[in-house]
Design a protein around this motif. Structure first.
Motif, mmCIF file in Angstrom:
data_model
loop_
_atom_site.group_PDB
_atom_site.id
_atom_site.type_symbol
_atom_site.label_atom_id
_atom_site.label_comp_id
_atom_site.label_asym_id
_atom_site.label_seq_id
_atom_site.Cartn_x
_atom_site.Cartn_y
_atom_site.Cartn_z
ATOM 1 N N UNK A 2 0.840 -1.197 0.000
ATOM 2 C CA UNK A 2 0.000 0.000 0.000
ATOM 3 C C UNK A 2 0.874 1.245 0.000
ATOM 4 N N UNK A 3 0.615 2.125 -0.978
ATOM 5 C CA UNK A 3 1.420 3.340 -1.077
ATOM 6 C C UNK A 3 0.706 4.555 -0.516
ATOM 7 N N UNK A 4 -0.566 4.406 -0.214
ATOM 8 C CA UNK A 4 -1.310 5.520 0.380
ATOM 9 C C UNK A 4 -1.070 5.562 1.872
ATOM 10 N N UNK A 5 -0.500 6.663 2.358
ATOM 11 C CA UNK A 5 -0.168 6.741 3.784
ATOM 12 C C UNK A 5 -0.923 7.892 4.421
ATOM 13 N N UNK A 6 -2.221 7.714 4.615
ATOM 14 C CA UNK A 6 -3.068 8.760 5.179
ATOM 15 C C UNK A 6 -2.768 9.052 6.627
ATOM 16 N N UNK A 7 -2.471 8.000 7.366
ATOM 17 C CA UNK A 7 -2.422 8.185 8.803
ATOM 18 C C UNK A 7 -3.814 8.042 9.362
ATOM 19 N N UNK A 8 -3.947 8.016 10.669
ATOM 20 C CA UNK A 8 -5.240 7.788 11.285
ATOM 21 C C UNK A 8 -6.025 9.074 11.522
ATOM 22 N N UNK A 9 -5.352 10.205 11.498
ATOM 23 C CA UNK A 9 -6.021 11.464 11.809
ATOM 24 C C UNK A 9 -6.257 12.250 10.540
ATOM 25 N N UNK A 10 -7.504 12.200 10.004
ATOM 26 C CA UNK A 10 -7.819 12.902 8.760
ATOM 27 C C UNK A 10 -7.682 14.407 8.915
ATOM 28 N N UNK A 11 -7.761 14.910 10.153
ATOM 29 C CA UNK A 11 -7.657 16.355 10.370
ATOM 30 C C UNK A 11 -6.262 16.871 10.051
ATOM 31 N N UNK A 12 -5.285 15.985 10.001
ATOM 32 C CA UNK A 12 -3.923 16.383 9.698
ATOM 33 C C UNK A 12 -3.690 16.516 8.190
ATOM 34 N N UNK A 13 -4.695 16.162 7.395
ATOM 35 C CA UNK A 13 -4.551 16.215 5.952
ATOM 36 C C UNK A 13 -4.276 17.637 5.488
ATOM 37 N N UNK A 14 -3.363 17.775 4.524
ATOM 38 C CA UNK A 14 -3.047 19.079 3.967
ATOM 39 C C UNK A 14 -2.599 18.888 2.531
ATOM 40 N N UNK A 15 -2.623 19.980 1.775
ATOM 41 C CA UNK A 15 -2.176 19.927 0.384
ATOM 42 C C UNK A 15 -0.713 19.515 0.307
ATOM 43 N N UNK A 16 0.115 20.091 1.189
ATOM 44 C CA UNK A 16 1.540 19.775 1.171
ATOM 45 C C UNK A 16 1.773 18.283 1.407
ATOM 46 N N UNK A 17 1.087 17.741 2.391
ATOM 47 C CA UNK A 17 1.245 16.324 2.699
ATOM 48 C C UNK A 17 0.741 15.460 1.543
#
Length: 262
Positions: A2-17
């Motif tokens: 799996x290459x998608x590394x979202x992490x568990x906290x969707x609130x941390x999502x950002x364009x840069x990440x």
């Protein structure tokens, strides 16, 4: 793997990440920019900009490029959902609806959403613009030093071969985003159709746009399809300044023309 590394906290999502991890998929898959462009049908410059985080990548670009790298359907969907969450967050912060990638694509969505009413509205808009002459000369009266004359191509790529005049005109906007006629950033009186002449004095990066009807069959094979985040700074004939995406400019005038950054 799996290459998608979202992490568990969707609130941390950002364009840069998002863009960093999008770029990581290329490295993990050993996919070159050239090969990704060949397989997905998107331009190398547009894909590279998405990897570098110059702006939120086009939704269809994300899907097409990841599918070209043989990611599974669920993983591709997860990436698209991530992209949509960021778009929603940015739109909410700006107090605007999420822009779309093409004028025609927006019209198709409107028709689906409101049926016959939208058809009537679109018909009225076409009738309203029918008196706007093609080949308008909007060039600056006193062109800035180093500026270039460019020619509008207000056309939509449809299916595998068609490149037809768009029912709605292109125009100058005060921001490098689409749908300014609906969000208050359109420069009034600057409607143009194919053949219109403009004065471009600078270039900059803005929203990714495409001239394609993305829902038409065979669109990826259309040689007239273009997608880009390059916008030209334009001085209108009365001295006002605004922007227009290069996807609505004739092919020979695209690419920035070595103009300075806006």
């Amino acid at each position: 793997m799996t290459t998608t590394s979202r992490g568990d906290d969707a609130s941390e999502e950002s364009l840069d990440r998002f863009c960093r991890e999008f770029d990581a998929v290329f490295k993990a898959r050993g996919m070159s920019l050239r090969r990704a462009a060949e397989l997905s049908g998107w331009g190398k410059t547009t894909i590279d900009s998405a990897r570098k985080g110059h702006g939120l990548p086009n939704r269809d670009l994300v899907r097409d490029v990841l599918q070209a790298m043989d990611l599974g359907a669920q993983e591709v969907d997860a990436w698209v959902e991530r992209r949509d969450r960021i778009a929603s967050k940015e739109s909410a912060a700006a107090g605007e609806p999420e822009p779309t990638s093409s004028k025609r694509h927006w019209l198709i969505g409107a028709i689906v959403a409101v049926g016959v009413v939208a058809g009537v509205v679109i018909g009225l808009l076409v009738a309203q613009n029918s008196d706007v002459p093609e080949g308008v000369d909007g060039r600056a009266a006193n062109p800035p030093v180093g500026s270039r004359d460019i020619v509008v191509q207000n056309k939509v790529a449809i299916g595998p071969t068609a490149l037809d005049e768009d029912d709605s005109p292109s125009y100058l906007s005060s921001r490098t985003v689409s749908r300014c006629a609906n969000t208050g950033c359109k420069l009034g009186g600057t409607d143009v159709y194919s053949g219109a002449k403009l004065t471009a004095y600078c270039q900059t990066e803005g929203e990714w746009l495409t001239n394609a009807d993305l829902e038409s069959d065979g669109i990826k094979q259309n040689p007239g399809l273009v997608a880009s985040d390059i916008w030209y700074g334009i001085e209108w004939r009365d001295g006002r300044r605004g922007y227009i995406s290069e996807v609505y400019i004739e092919e020979s005038y695209r690419g920035g023309l070595a103009l300075p950054q806006c």
